[in-house]
Design a protein around this motif. Structure first.
Motif, PDB file in Angstrom:
ATOM      1  N   TYR A  46       1.184  -2.545  -4.865  1.00 39.28           N
ATOM      2  CA  TYR A  46       1.315  -1.972  -3.533  1.00 39.28           C
ATOM      3  C   TYR A  46      -0.031  -1.694  -2.872  1.00 39.28           C
ATOM      4  N   LYS A  47      -1.104  -2.177  -3.507  1.00 38.23           N
ATOM      5  CA  LYS A  47      -2.457  -2.031  -2.961  1.00 38.23           C
ATOM      6  C   LYS A  47      -2.811  -0.568  -2.718  1.00 38.23           C
ATOM      7  N   LEU A  48      -2.522   0.269  -3.706  1.00 40.72           N
ATOM      8  CA  LEU A  48      -2.840   1.691  -3.607  1.00 40.72           C
ATOM      9  C   LEU A  48      -3.942   2.039  -4.590  1.00 40.72           C
ATOM     10  N   ASP A  49      -4.660   3.075  -4.288  1.00 41.29           N
ATOM     11  CA  ASP A  49      -5.652   3.642  -5.167  1.00 41.29           C
ATOM     12  C   ASP A  49      -4.946   4.703  -6.012  1.00 41.29           C
ATOM     13  N   ALA A  50      -5.310   4.825  -7.294  1.00 39.37           N
ATOM     14  CA  ALA A  50      -4.641   5.778  -8.184  1.00 39.37           C
ATOM     15  C   ALA A  50      -4.678   7.205  -7.620  1.00 39.37           C
ATOM     16  N   SER A  51      -5.763   7.591  -6.983  1.00 33.10           N
ATOM     17  CA  SER A  51      -5.861   8.947  -6.455  1.00 33.10           C
ATOM     18  C   SER A  51      -4.862   9.193  -5.318  1.00 33.10           C
TER      19      SER A  51
ATOM     20  N   LYS B 157      -0.492  -2.626   9.177  1.00 35.46           N
ATOM     21  CA  LYS B 157      -1.496  -3.620   8.758  1.00 35.46           C
ATOM     22  C   LYS B 157      -2.909  -3.067   8.914  1.00 35.46           C
ATOM     23  N   SER B 158      -3.173  -2.346  10.010  1.00 36.39           N
ATOM     24  CA  SER B 158      -4.510  -1.790  10.223  1.00 36.39           C
ATOM     25  C   SER B 158      -4.862  -0.768   9.150  1.00 36.39           C
ATOM     26  N   LEU B 159      -3.845  -0.160   8.560  1.00 38.36           N
ATOM     27  CA  LEU B 159      -4.055   0.815   7.494  1.00 38.36           C
ATOM     28  C   LEU B 159      -3.985   0.166   6.113  1.00 38.36           C
ATOM     29  N   LYS B 160      -3.944  -1.158   6.105  1.00 41.86           N
ATOM     30  CA  LYS B 160      -3.947  -1.960   4.864  1.00 41.86           C
ATOM     31  C   LYS B 160      -2.776  -1.616   3.954  1.00 41.86           C
ATOM     32  N   ILE B 161      -1.628  -1.392   4.551  1.00 45.55           N
ATOM     33  CA  ILE B 161      -0.405  -1.196   3.781  1.00 45.55           C
ATOM     34  C   ILE B 161       0.142  -2.580   3.487  1.00 45.55           C
ATOM     35  N   GLY B 162       0.344  -2.864   2.217  1.00 46.28           N
ATOM     36  CA  GLY B 162       0.674  -4.203   1.763  1.00 46.28           C
ATOM     37  C   GLY B 162       2.035  -4.715   2.214  1.00 46.28           C
ATOM     38  N   ASP B 163       2.126  -6.030   2.298  1.00 50.44           N
ATOM     39  CA  ASP B 163       3.372  -6.693   2.698  1.00 50.44           C
ATOM     40  C   ASP B 163       4.529  -6.363   1.763  1.00 50.44           C
ATOM     41  N   ARG B 164       4.244  -6.204   0.486  1.00 46.05           N
ATOM     42  CA  ARG B 164       5.321  -5.922  -0.473  1.00 46.05           C
ATOM     43  C   ARG B 164       5.938  -4.550  -0.238  1.00 46.05           C
ATOM     44  N   LEU B 165       5.112  -3.585   0.079  1.00 48.75           N
ATOM     45  CA  LEU B 165       5.626  -2.240   0.365  1.00 48.75           C
ATOM     46  C   LEU B 165       6.427  -2.250   1.672  1.00 48.75           C
ATOM     47  N   ILE B 166       5.922  -2.966   2.656  1.00 51.32           N
ATOM     48  CA  ILE B 166       6.645  -3.098   3.926  1.00 51.32           C
ATOM     49  C   ILE B 166       7.981  -3.806   3.686  1.00 51.32           C
ATOM     50  N   SER B 167       7.972  -4.842   2.867  1.00 55.57           N
ATOM     51  CA  SER B 167       9.214  -5.568   2.562  1.00 55.57           C
ATOM     52  C   SER B 167      10.209  -4.689   1.813  1.00 55.57           C
ATOM     53  N   PHE B 168       9.711  -3.892   0.867  1.00 59.06           N
ATOM     54  CA  PHE B 168      10.572  -2.954   0.138  1.00 59.06           C
ATOM     55  C   PHE B 168      11.266  -2.014   1.117  1.00 59.06           C
TER      56      PHE B 168
ATOM     57  N   GLU C  69     -11.972  16.347  12.519  1.00 58.67           N
ATOM     58  CA  GLU C  69     -13.284  16.745  12.019  1.00 58.67           C
ATOM     59  C   GLU C  69     -13.644  16.085  10.694  1.00 58.67           C
ATOM     60  N   LEU C  70     -12.857  15.122  10.261  1.00 58.98           N
ATOM     61  CA  LEU C  70     -13.119  14.427   9.000  1.00 58.98           C
ATOM     62  C   LEU C  70     -13.929  13.161   9.240  1.00 58.98           C
ATOM     63  N   THR C  71     -14.497  12.642   8.177  1.00 59.26           N
ATOM     64  CA  THR C  71     -15.233  11.380   8.280  1.00 59.26           C
ATOM     65  C   THR C  71     -14.242  10.247   8.556  1.00 59.26           C
ATOM     66  N   PRO C  72     -14.709   9.143   9.087  1.00 55.49           N
ATOM     67  CA  PRO C  72     -13.813   8.004   9.315  1.00 55.49           C
ATOM     68  C   PRO C  72     -13.095   7.542   8.037  1.00 55.49           C
ATOM     69  N   ALA C  73     -13.769   7.562   6.909  1.00 57.19           N
ATOM     70  CA  ALA C  73     -13.131   7.152   5.645  1.00 57.19           C
ATOM     71  C   ALA C  73     -12.013   8.116   5.261  1.00 57.19           C
ATOM     72  N   GLU C  74     -12.249   9.415   5.427  1.00 60.81           N
ATOM     73  CA  GLU C  74     -11.210  10.410   5.134  1.00 60.81           C
ATOM     74  C   GLU C  74     -10.043  10.285   6.110  1.00 60.81           C
ATOM     75  N   GLN C  75     -10.348  10.055   7.373  1.00 64.59           N
ATOM     76  CA  GLN C  75      -9.302   9.867   8.370  1.00 64.59           C
ATOM     77  C   GLN C  75      -8.417   8.677   7.993  1.00 64.59           C
ATOM     78  N   PHE C  76      -9.050   7.578   7.603  1.00 66.95           N
ATOM     79  CA  PHE C  76      -8.310   6.379   7.216  1.00 66.95           C
ATOM     80  C   PHE C  76      -7.368   6.665   6.051  1.00 66.95           C
ATOM     81  N   ARG C  77      -7.894   7.307   5.017  1.00 68.83           N
ATOM     82  CA  ARG C  77      -7.068   7.592   3.834  1.00 68.83           C
ATOM     83  C   ARG C  77      -5.885   8.490   4.180  1.00 68.83           C
ATOM     84  N   ILE C  78      -6.113   9.516   4.965  1.00 67.59           N
ATOM     85  CA  ILE C  78      -5.025  10.429   5.334  1.00 67.59           C
ATOM     86  C   ILE C  78      -4.004   9.717   6.208  1.00 67.59           C
ATOM     87  N   LYS C  79      -4.464   8.979   7.205  1.00 66.70           N
ATOM     88  CA  LYS C  79      -3.532   8.248   8.067  1.00 66.70           C
ATOM     89  C   LYS C  79      -2.727   7.233   7.262  1.00 66.70           C
ATOM     90  N   ARG C  80      -3.354   6.622   6.273  1.00 67.07           N
ATOM     91  CA  ARG C  80      -2.668   5.630   5.427  1.00 67.07           C
ATOM     92  C   ARG C  80      -1.576   6.292   4.589  1.00 67.07           C
TER      93      ARG C  80
END
Length: 123
Positions: free
Chosen positions: A114-119, A17-28, A62-73
């Motif tokens: 699934y609340k994902l970004d195309a990239s 949830k903290s990584l904003k992974i959607g409920d539908r993906l978790i349910s799948f 050594e990454l920015t917080p935004a980059e860290q979030f995306r990678i962890k997600r």
């Protein structure tokens, strides 16, 4: 850690949830993991998700917080989904599961679902 028999640990759900992974993906993932053999059930996936976040955290220092979030997600999604097809064919589950996810990623509407970004889907 509170463990339900057919669910993820509460702390793992908190990570997802903290990584904003959607409920539908978790349910799948939940539906498919429930069908797996004992070795590939929730306790295994919980452990993989936790370990993946520790490794990603060290790799992202050594990454920015935004980059860290995306990678962890992205890493968490991989950990969450890595055994979704184990109940279909244990020897080829990695190929089958990757095919399922790739099929979903081909349509932008599924990315929104699934609340994902195309990239994040390009790999």
């Amino acid at each position: 850690m509170s463990k339900a028999i057919n669910n993820f640990d509460e702390d793992v759900l908190g990570i997802l949830k903290s990584l904003k992974i959607g409920d539908r993906l978790i349910s799948f993932a939940r539906v498919n993991i429930t069908r797996n053999d004992v070795a590939h059930h929730f306790d295994h996936v919980d452990s993989v998700i936790r370990q993946s976040q520790v490794i990603a955290g060290h790799a992202c220092l050594e990454l920015t917080p935004a980059e860290q979030f995306r990678i962890k997600r992205i890493v968490a999604m991989g950990a969450l989904l890595h055994d979704v097809a184990c109940h279909v064919d244990r020897d080829r589950h990695h190929e089958i599961g990757a095919g399922w996810i790739k099929s979903l990623m081909k349509w932008k509407s599924h990315l929104k679902f699934y609340k994902l970004d195309a990239s994040e889907a390009e790999a």
